[in-house]
Write a protein that holds these residues in place. Sequence first.
Motif, short mmCIF file in Angstrom:
data_model
loop_
_atom_site.label_atom_id
_atom_site.label_comp_id
_atom_site.label_asym_id
_atom_site.label_seq_id
_atom_site.Cartn_x
_atom_site.Cartn_y
_atom_site.Cartn_z
N GLU A 16 0.84 -1.19 0.00
CA GLU A 16 0.00 0.00 0.00
C GLU A 16 0.88 1.25 0.00
O GLU A 16 1.83 1.36 0.79
CB GLU A 16 -0.89 0.01 1.25
N GLU A 17 0.59 2.20 -0.88
CA GLU A 17 1.32 3.46 -0.87
C GLU A 17 0.93 4.24 0.39
O GLU A 17 -0.25 4.32 0.75
CB GLU A 17 0.99 4.28 -2.11
N LEU A 18 1.92 4.83 1.04
CA LEU A 18 1.68 5.46 2.34
C LEU A 18 1.64 6.99 2.30
O LEU A 18 1.33 7.62 3.31
CB LEU A 18 2.75 5.02 3.33
N ASP A 19 1.95 7.58 1.17
CA ASP A 19 2.09 9.04 1.12
C ASP A 19 0.83 9.77 1.59
O ASP A 19 0.92 10.74 2.35
CB ASP A 19 2.45 9.47 -0.30
N ASP A 20 -0.35 9.33 1.15
CA ASP A 20 -1.58 9.99 1.56
C ASP A 20 -1.84 9.83 3.05
O ASP A 20 -2.30 10.76 3.72
CB ASP A 20 -2.77 9.44 0.77
N TYR A 21 -1.55 8.66 3.59
CA TYR A 21 -1.73 8.43 5.03
C TYR A 21 -0.80 9.34 5.83
O TYR A 21 -1.19 9.92 6.85
CB TYR A 21 -1.44 6.97 5.39
N ILE A 22 0.44 9.45 5.37
CA ILE A 22 1.42 10.29 6.06
C ILE A 22 0.96 11.74 6.08
O ILE A 22 1.05 12.42 7.10
CB ILE A 22 2.80 10.16 5.38
N LYS A 23 0.44 12.19 4.95
CA LYS A 23 -0.03 13.58 4.84
C LYS A 23 -1.28 13.82 5.68
O LYS A 23 -1.35 14.79 6.44
CB LYS A 23 -0.29 13.92 3.37
N GLN A 24 -2.27 12.94 5.55
CA GLN A 24 -3.53 13.11 6.26
C GLN A 24 -3.37 12.99 7.78
O GLN A 24 -4.07 13.65 8.54
CB GLN A 24 -4.55 12.10 5.75
N SER A 25 -2.45 12.13 8.20
CA SER A 25 -2.23 11.94 9.64
C SER A 25 -1.21 12.91 10.20
O SER A 25 -0.94 12.90 11.40
CB SER A 25 -1.78 10.50 9.91
N ASN A 26 -0.63 13.72 9.30
CA ASN A 26 0.41 14.67 9.71
C ASN A 26 1.52 13.93 10.48
O ASN A 26 1.99 14.38 11.52
CB ASN A 26 -0.18 15.79 10.57
N THR A 27 1.91 12.80 9.94
CA THR A 27 2.92 11.97 10.58
C THR A 27 4.26 12.68 10.62
O THR A 27 4.71 13.24 9.61
CB THR A 27 3.08 10.64 9.82
N ASP A 28 4.90 12.66 11.77
CA ASP A 28 6.21 13.27 11.93
C ASP A 28 7.27 12.34 11.34
O ASP A 28 7.53 11.26 11.88
CB ASP A 28 6.49 13.51 13.41
N VAL A 29 7.86 12.73 10.23
CA VAL A 29 8.90 11.91 9.61
C VAL A 29 10.29 12.52 9.81
O VAL A 29 11.28 11.98 9.30
CB VAL A 29 8.63 11.71 8.10
N SER A 30 10.37 13.60 10.55
CA SER A 30 11.66 14.29 10.73
C SER A 30 12.69 13.40 11.42
O SER A 30 13.89 13.50 11.15
CB SER A 30 11.47 15.57 11.53
N GLY A 31 12.22 12.53 12.30
CA GLY A 31 13.14 11.69 13.06
C GLY A 31 13.83 10.62 12.22
O GLY A 31 14.79 10.01 12.68
N PHE A 32 13.35 10.38 11.00
CA PHE A 32 14.00 9.41 10.13
C PHE A 32 15.23 10.00 9.43
O PHE A 32 16.06 9.25 8.93
CB PHE A 32 13.02 8.90 9.06
N GLY A 33 15.30 11.35 9.42
CA GLY A 33 16.43 12.00 8.78
C GLY A 33 16.53 11.66 7.31
O GLY A 33 15.53 11.40 6.63
N PRO A 34 17.76 11.60 6.77
CA PRO A 34 17.97 11.28 5.34
C PRO A 34 17.45 9.90 4.95
O PRO A 34 17.19 9.65 3.78
CB PRO A 34 19.49 11.36 5.19
N LEU A 35 17.30 9.03 5.94
CA LEU A 35 16.82 7.68 5.65
C LEU A 35 15.45 7.70 4.99
O LEU A 35 15.14 6.84 4.16
CB LEU A 35 16.76 6.87 6.95
N TYR A 36 14.64 8.69 5.32
CA TYR A 36 13.28 8.76 4.79
C TYR A 36 13.28 8.85 3.26
O TYR A 36 12.53 8.15 2.59
CB TYR A 36 12.55 9.96 5.39
#
Length: 440
Positions: free
Chosen positions: A117-137
Motif C-alpha cells: 500500500e502506498e503510504l504518502d496519503d496516510y502520512i499527509k492526512q495523519s500529519n505523521t512526523d517523519v523528521s526523526g527518520f532524517g535522510p533515511l526517509y
Amino acid sequence: MKINKKVMNAAAFTVIVGLLAGCGSNTVNPSNGASPDGGKSPAGEVKLKMTVLPDDLDEFQAAYEEFQKENPNIKVEFETIPQKQYYDKLRLQLSSGEAIDLFGGNMDSFLDTGILEELDDYIKQSNTDVSGFGPLYDTLKVNGKVYGLPYRKSNWMLYYNKTLFDQAGVDYPKADMTWDEFRELAQKMTKGSGADKIYGAYLQQWPQTWYMQAVQSGASIIDKDLTPFHKALQLRVDMEKDGSIMTWSEQVTTSAHYNSAFQKGNVAMNLIGDWHIAQLRKAEDEGKISFDWDVVPIPHPEGVPANTSLATPVSVMINKNSKHKEEAYKVLEFMTGPKGAKVFAANGLLTGFTNEEIKQAYIGDGSRKPENIHYFLEQKEYPEYPLLPGVKNIVVNTIFTQEGELALSGEQTVDKAIERISDRVQKEWADKFGKDFAAK
C-alpha cells in the motif's frame, strides 16, 4: 539477526515450539482476545493480523502493549515465520490472498509483488512526523512513493577484544582508522597457529564485509562502473594471504560464524552489525564470555569521514488488500514513530526514527557494554544497497556472493571477478528491473 536476551514469555514460547515442530508459520495470540478472522468483533473492535521477523517478536509485543493504552479498540494478532523461510513464505501467503494486514521486513523483497500500500496519503492526512527518520526517509522512496517506514536499521561497527589488546601491549583500535591501518593492526595482533592461533580480525563470509568500503565512498552495487569494488575485494584477498583473517575456504569447511568465533576469545577484531551487541550481552548473562570488549567505528577509505557506515532499514508495510487500512496505518505509525522507537531502543535495537529521548533509551544507564555504544548514534550512513526489487536476491545474494567466492577461493582473479559482476548485474538485474524502478 538479533538474538533476544529476555526470558521468553508464554506467547514467545508458543512460537518456539512451533518452530521446533517445523511449522511454516506461527501465531501468537495476545491476551486481549484477538482472533484470526481479521474483522470486527460485535463490540466494534478491529482485529488485525501482523507478521514480523522472529527475532523482533518480543519487541513488537512490548510496543503493542503501549499502543493498546491509546488504541484499545485495535487488536493485533502477531504471527512469525522461521527466519530462513521468512521472505519466501510471506510472499507466498500475500500472493495467495491470506488476510495479513501488516508485515515487517526488508521492503525491497516485496516491491515487485504489487502488494504494498502506498503510504504518502496516510502520512499527509495523519500529519505523521517523519523528521526523526532524517535522510533515511528519502532513501526509502521508490518512484517517488513511500511504501514502508523503518522501525529499525542495521548499521556496522568494529567490535574488539580489549583483553587480547592488553595482553599484546597494543593500543586499542582508533575511532578514525583507514582500511590500510586496519589491515596493519590485524597483522600486528595475529600470532600463533592451529587451535591456539589468534586472528587479528574476523570478516564473515558475506560479500558485505568486503564491498562495504566501496559503498562507504558513495558507490552503489548496481553502478555500471564498479571500479571502487576492485580495491575492496583485493583487500579481503590480501588479508587472507597475510593470515590475519580466517580464509573464506576455512570458514566454509569449518562452518565458522562471526558470533561464536569472537566469543571464543581468539579474535581481536570483529567486523559486524549492531545486532551483535545483543548476542554478546546474552553471552555475558550466560557466563560464556570472560574477556572485556568494546566498539569503534568501522574502518573507512582514504578521504571518507570516520564513522561512515552502511545502513539497512527494516520496515513495517501494509497489505494493499487489507480491509482495515486506516487502523493498520495507526499501528504502523506507532511502531515506527517516536513512541514505538523508544520501546525498541530500550530493548537494544537501533531504530529508524530517533530523537534525544530515543538515543538515551538506546544508550541506557551505562551499566552494560559496550562503553562506546554512542558511536552507533553518530554515524553517517549510506544504504547498504538500493531498496529496489531484486537487488538483494539477485545482485547481493547471487552475483556478488558467487563471483566474490570464486575470487576468494582462488578460482578467478579479482580483475575477473569485478568484470563478471559488472556484466552480470546489467544482464541479470538491470535488464529486468532497471527501467521500471528508480530510487528517490
